[in-house]
Design a protein around this motif. Structure first.
Motif, short mmCIF file in Angstrom:
data_model
loop_
_atom_site.label_atom_id
_atom_site.label_comp_id
_atom_site.label_asym_id
_atom_site.label_seq_id
_atom_site.Cartn_x
_atom_site.Cartn_y
_atom_site.Cartn_z
N SER A 94 0.81 -1.14 0.12
CA SER A 94 -0.04 0.16 0.10
C SER A 94 0.94 1.32 0.01
CB SER A 94 -0.92 -0.19 1.40
OG SER A 94 -0.15 -0.16 2.39
N LEU A 95 1.99 1.16 0.16
CA LEU A 95 3.08 2.39 0.24
C LEU A 95 4.48 2.10 -0.42
CD1 LEU A 95 2.93 2.93 4.34
CD2 LEU A 95 1.65 4.12 2.37
N ILE A 96 4.75 3.23 -1.24
CA ILE A 96 5.85 3.13 -1.88
C ILE A 96 6.99 4.41 -1.49
CG2 ILE A 96 7.03 3.25 -4.18
CD1 ILE A 96 3.93 2.46 -5.35
N ALA A 97 7.99 3.78 -1.07
CA ALA A 97 9.10 4.96 -0.63
C ALA A 97 9.84 5.22 -1.86
CB ALA A 97 10.03 4.36 0.43
N VAL A 98 10.12 6.54 -2.11
CA VAL A 98 10.72 7.08 -3.05
C VAL A 98 12.11 7.96 -2.51
CG1 VAL A 98 10.77 8.70 -5.22
CG2 VAL A 98 8.72 7.31 -4.71
N GLU A 99 13.20 7.76 -2.96
CA GLU A 99 14.31 8.70 -2.70
C GLU A 99 14.56 9.63 -3.99
OE1 GLU A 99 17.89 6.39 -2.41
OE2 GLU A 99 17.34 5.29 -0.45
N HIS A 100 14.63 10.90 -3.74
CA HIS A 100 14.61 11.73 -4.66
C HIS A 100 15.67 12.83 -4.63
CE1 HIS A 100 12.17 15.28 -3.02
NE2 HIS A 100 11.37 14.27 -2.48
N THR A 101 16.15 13.80 -5.51
CA THR A 101 16.97 14.86 -5.34
C THR A 101 16.27 15.90 -5.85
OG1 THR A 101 18.14 14.28 -7.16
CG2 THR A 101 19.11 13.37 -5.05
N GLU A 102 14.97 16.33 -5.89
CA GLU A 102 14.22 17.40 -6.46
C GLU A 102 14.84 18.61 -6.26
OE1 GLU A 102 10.37 16.99 -5.62
OE2 GLU A 102 10.06 14.97 -6.53
N HIS A 103 15.71 18.82 -4.94
CA HIS A 103 16.36 20.02 -4.50
C HIS A 103 17.70 20.31 -5.29
CE1 HIS A 103 17.51 16.50 -2.14
NE2 HIS A 103 18.45 17.18 -2.08
N GLY A 104 17.93 19.22 -6.17
CA GLY A 104 19.23 19.49 -6.80
C GLY A 104 20.51 18.97 -6.44
N ASP A 105 20.61 18.53 -5.11
CA ASP A 105 21.61 18.17 -4.71
C ASP A 105 21.75 16.46 -4.93
OD1 ASP A 105 23.94 17.19 -3.26
OD2 ASP A 105 23.49 18.32 -1.44
N ARG B 248 1.16 6.78 -2.40
CA ARG B 248 0.43 5.54 -2.51
C ARG B 248 0.60 5.00 -4.09
NH1 ARG B 248 -2.53 9.29 -0.18
NH2 ARG B 248 -3.19 9.01 2.26
N PRO B 249 0.19 3.61 -4.41
CA PRO B 249 0.09 3.24 -5.76
C PRO B 249 -0.27 4.22 -6.72
CG PRO B 249 -0.24 1.20 -4.30
CD PRO B 249 -0.35 2.52 -3.43
N ASP B 250 -1.01 5.16 -6.28
CA ASP B 250 -1.71 6.13 -7.31
C ASP B 250 -1.15 7.21 -7.53
OD1 ASP B 250 -2.36 7.31 -5.23
OD2 ASP B 250 -4.58 7.53 -5.19
N GLY B 251 0.04 7.51 -6.73
CA GLY B 251 1.19 8.39 -6.67
C GLY B 251 0.82 9.40 -5.70
N SER B 252 -0.02 9.45 -5.04
CA SER B 252 -0.62 10.53 -4.22
C SER B 252 0.28 10.24 -2.87
CB SER B 252 -1.99 10.37 -3.66
OG SER B 252 -2.32 9.15 -2.97
N THR B 253 0.74 11.53 -2.25
CA THR B 253 1.64 11.59 -1.27
C THR B 253 1.04 11.43 -0.03
OG1 THR B 253 2.96 13.40 -2.42
CG2 THR B 253 3.26 13.33 0.08
N VAL C 226 16.77 4.91 1.95
CA VAL C 226 15.48 4.16 2.35
C VAL C 226 16.25 2.52 2.91
CG1 VAL C 226 13.65 2.69 1.54
CG2 VAL C 226 14.00 5.09 1.17
N LEU C 227 16.08 2.00 4.02
CA LEU C 227 16.60 0.95 4.24
C LEU C 227 15.78 -0.17 4.19
CD1 LEU C 227 18.71 2.03 7.25
CD2 LEU C 227 19.65 1.66 4.85
N GLY C 228 14.11 0.22 4.31
CA GLY C 228 13.46 -0.88 4.20
C GLY C 228 12.04 -0.80 5.04
N PHE C 229 10.88 -1.15 4.57
CA PHE C 229 9.70 -1.07 5.49
C PHE C 229 9.82 -2.37 6.37
CE2 PHE C 229 7.78 1.64 1.85
CZ PHE C 229 7.11 2.62 2.90
N ALA C 230 8.98 -2.11 7.40
CA ALA C 230 8.96 -3.11 8.41
C ALA C 230 8.10 -4.36 7.69
CB ALA C 230 8.12 -2.69 9.63
N PRO C 231 8.63 -5.80 7.91
CA PRO C 231 8.19 -6.76 6.99
C PRO C 231 6.73 -7.38 7.68
CG PRO C 231 10.18 -7.69 8.56
CD PRO C 231 9.77 -6.11 8.66
N VAL C 232 5.97 -6.61 7.87
CA VAL C 232 4.62 -6.77 8.81
C VAL C 232 3.66 -6.36 7.86
CG1 VAL C 232 3.71 -6.86 11.13
CG2 VAL C 232 5.94 -7.08 10.86
N ASP C 233 2.44 -6.87 7.83
CA ASP C 233 1.33 -6.14 7.24
C ASP C 233 0.65 -5.50 8.11
OD1 ASP C 233 0.85 -7.45 4.74
OD2 ASP C 233 -0.57 -8.97 5.35
N GLY C 234 0.40 -4.19 7.34
CA GLY C 234 -0.19 -2.91 8.18
C GLY C 234 0.88 -2.14 8.88
N ASP C 235 2.14 -2.57 8.97
CA ASP C 235 3.08 -1.69 9.85
C ASP C 235 3.61 -0.73 8.90
OD1 ASP C 235 5.26 -1.01 11.34
OD2 ASP C 235 5.53 -3.12 12.11
#
Length: 610
Positions: free
Chosen positions: A181-192, A202-207, A225-234
């Motif tokens: 249900s959640l996607i973690a994105v690493e980004h550098t939109e600030h230019g660094d 979310r999978p639809d792209g909403s923040t 990002v080092l990873g989401f907890a490996p538990v449903d709903g966590d």
């Protein structure tokens, strides 16, 4: 002319033939990576091996013991991912090492042909991949010069990709939550490009949430990002941060916004991953070129050391039974996959790599602080010796007390080997890593020069027989060094180097352009004086040492045109040089090709140091 230099040893077999020398055995000996395992099918694993003479992906069914080669390509394959349900293997299909291609997939059990994993998604540079537990949904990160960075969601096999993210600056997929249900994105939109910020969508792209330590770009602190907890709903996400001047983990609950600072009392850099039940973390601690493991329990807050030998752990994973598997080596001892349950986890059959000699630690006062160097020399040898400075790539990397066939080959041939963790290297704090900006290349060479002075005055190195060598960023520093420090080096050996910084910028992949803009403060058109000061081409007419260059004709990181520009300038002044071009990208995954390149370098050094 023999391919073996002074000090090398080869023996003869009973029939009078020549036996393979130890340095070559270290390259040819079968080795394996740390096996990745399927989250919901832990008996199914995926690993990389050079067993056929080319690095390829292998499937391993631990329940039956069966191992199966998954990929078979002329230039090798190392990028692959096992779906959490264990049913599918995804692997990246580029063209002869150019890193530009598409994801393919095949059943874990085999019996089917490879197929494009995502229909309708054009070729690109990969920028992260995450697969849902049921093997249906996939999140695919991509990067191209035309589109910048994009992220697509594929909701089921055969379905078309849906774009949920796009930006001109670098970005990639960090992880997908356990329930998808959640996607973690690493980004550098600030230019660094050196310091990422995080967004959870979310999978639809909403923040859902954002985490930004750059403070509008004024404070240069990175997140990973080092990873989401490996538990449903966590909704806990394990995050690496630099708030205390080094990498260390914290837990961020993306739903509540709560941040749990672990504040581990360990020097150096600290990374982590989850234990499979989410109750603890496996901590990897890196300090002064060595690493070790710990278990951190959330309930008790205790940090308990996981027993590993002295040396370097280059990967570790906690298994469902609570055991830990890890890939370990030292400079003297070849790599092996071990388990805390005792014994070796995965031992490839065939020839074993001969041991080498241990490293010695050296600390030298440099212009920016104490510089750490690792030194190897032939057993019982006394100086002054012919010496090679093997400069690591990156620059955000570091040499460690880990097994490396290349340096060991030079030791076998009678050389002392010096490896320098110059400013820009990781593992010595954020300020050390970030010190390169604007005086790129010149900063690193100041540190290397300080260690060279120590090597001579200590009696280790013969000042007339010192080689400067390296690959990638190390190759760049080699060419820059023989031009800016022409009297310091007797020979230069540069593999897949940056040679003409301006042309390299215009030809390289977009993610590296972003990194160069960060390091130098702009484009070649915006800060031409910085690119000129940091480009080996600027100093090519000052080069005195014989120069050997090897380059992959399909290299997207250090493209071939800019190498040719530098070589043309050497030719124009009849400078002593040799060039070897080969059909691959940024290095080779073919063992024969690696051996050939080392043999050519050894021979070039022998001829010109004589």
């Amino acid at each position: 002319m023999s391919d073996l230099g002074a000090g090398a040893v080869e023996t003869t077999d009973a029939g009078g033939g020549t036996e393979m020398p130890d340095w070559e055995k270290r390259f040819r000996a079968p080795r394996v990576s740390l096996p990745d395992w399927a989250e919901d099918a832990p008996d199914r694993s995926l690993f990389v091996s050079n067993a056929t003479g080319t690095y390829e992906l292998y499937a391993w069914d631990r329940a039956t013991g069966e191992q199966r080669q998954v990929t078979d390509r002329p230039n090798g394959t190392t990028d692959g991912l096992l779906s959490p349900d264990g049913e599918w293997i995804w692997w990246f299909n580029d063209t002869d090492g150019d890193e530009f291609g598409v994801w393919m997939r095949q059943p874990f059990a085999g019996g089917g042909s490879d197929e494009p994993a995502v229909a309708g998604l054009e070729a690109s540079y990969p920028s992260g991949l995450a697969l849902a537990r049921d093997g249906r949904m996939a999140v695919v990160g991509r990067s191209t010069d035309d589109e910048g960075s994009t992220i697509h969601v594929v909701r089921s096999p055969g379905a078309g990709p849906v774009e949920i993210y796009r930006h001109r600056e670098s970005a990639g997929v960090g992880d997908l939550s356990h329930d998808g249900s959640l996607i973690a994105v690493e980004h550098t939109e600030h230019g660094d490009a050196m310091h990422s910020t995080l967004r959870v969508v979310r999978p639809d792209g909403s923040t859902v949430a954002e985490l930004d330590d750059t403070k509008g770009g004024t404070v240069e602190l990175g997140l990973e990002v080092l990873g989401f907890a490996p538990v449903d709903g966590d909704t806990r996400l394990l995050v690496g941060h630099q708030r205390r001047g080094r990498w260390e983990p914290m837990v961020w609950d993306v739903a509540s916004g709560e941040e749990t600072d672990l504040a581990l009392d360990l020097p150096g850099d600290v990374s982590a991953e989850w234990y499979p039940d989410g109750s603890a973390l496996l901590i990897e601690h890196s300090f002064e070129a060595r690493s070790e493991l710990f278990r951190y329990g959330f309930a008790s807050g205790d940090l308990v050391r996981v027993d590993t030998p002295a040396g370097s752990v280059s990967g570790a994973t906690a298994r469902p039974d609570g055991s830990v598997e890890y890939l370990w080596s030292s400079a003297a001892e070849p790599p092996v996959v071990r388990s805390t349950t005792g014994g070796v986890v995965l031992d490839p059959p065939g020839m074993k790599a001969p041991a080498s000699v241990p490293v010695e630690d050296v600390w030298v006062e440099g212009p920016g602080g104490r510089v750490h160097a690792l030194v190897q020399k032939p057993a019982d040898a006394s100086g002054p010796l012919p010496t090679i400075f093997e400069i690591h790539g990156g620059p955000t990397w570091h040499d460690s007390d880990a097994f490396a066939a290349g340096p060991a080959a030079w030791v076998d041939h009678g050389y002392a080997v010096v490896r320098v963790n110059y400013r820009g290297s990781t593992g010595y704090g954020r300020e050390w890593t970030d010190a390169l900006k604007h005086r790129v290349g010149l900063i690193e060479l100041e540190d290397i020069a300080a260690v060279r002075e120590w090597a001579v005055t200590s009696g280790l190195a013969d000042p007339d027989r010192i080689v400067l060598a390296g690959g990638s960023w190390g190759g760049y520093l080699t060419l820059l060094g023989v031009g800016t420090q022409p009297d310091a080096w007797a020979v230069g050996l540069a593999a897949v180097p940056v040679a003409d910084y301006v042309t390299a910028y215009h030809d390289e992949m977009e993610a590296l352009k972003a990194m160069d803009r960060t390091l130098l403060g702009g484009t070649p058109e915006e800060v031409p004086e910085r690119f000129e000061a940091s480009s080996p081409l600027t100093y090519v007419d000052a080069v005195k040492a014989p120069v050997y260059i090897s380059a992959g004709v399909n290299d997207p990181r250090c493209p071939i045109r800019q190498v040719d520009n530098y070589v043309d300038r050497l030719k124009a002044r009849d400078a002593v040089h040799e060039v070897y071009r080969y059909d691959a990208g940024h290095g080779s995954l073919v063992v024969d090709e690696r051996i050939k390149q080392v043999r050519l370098e050894l021979d070039f050094a022998e001829r010109h140091l004589r």
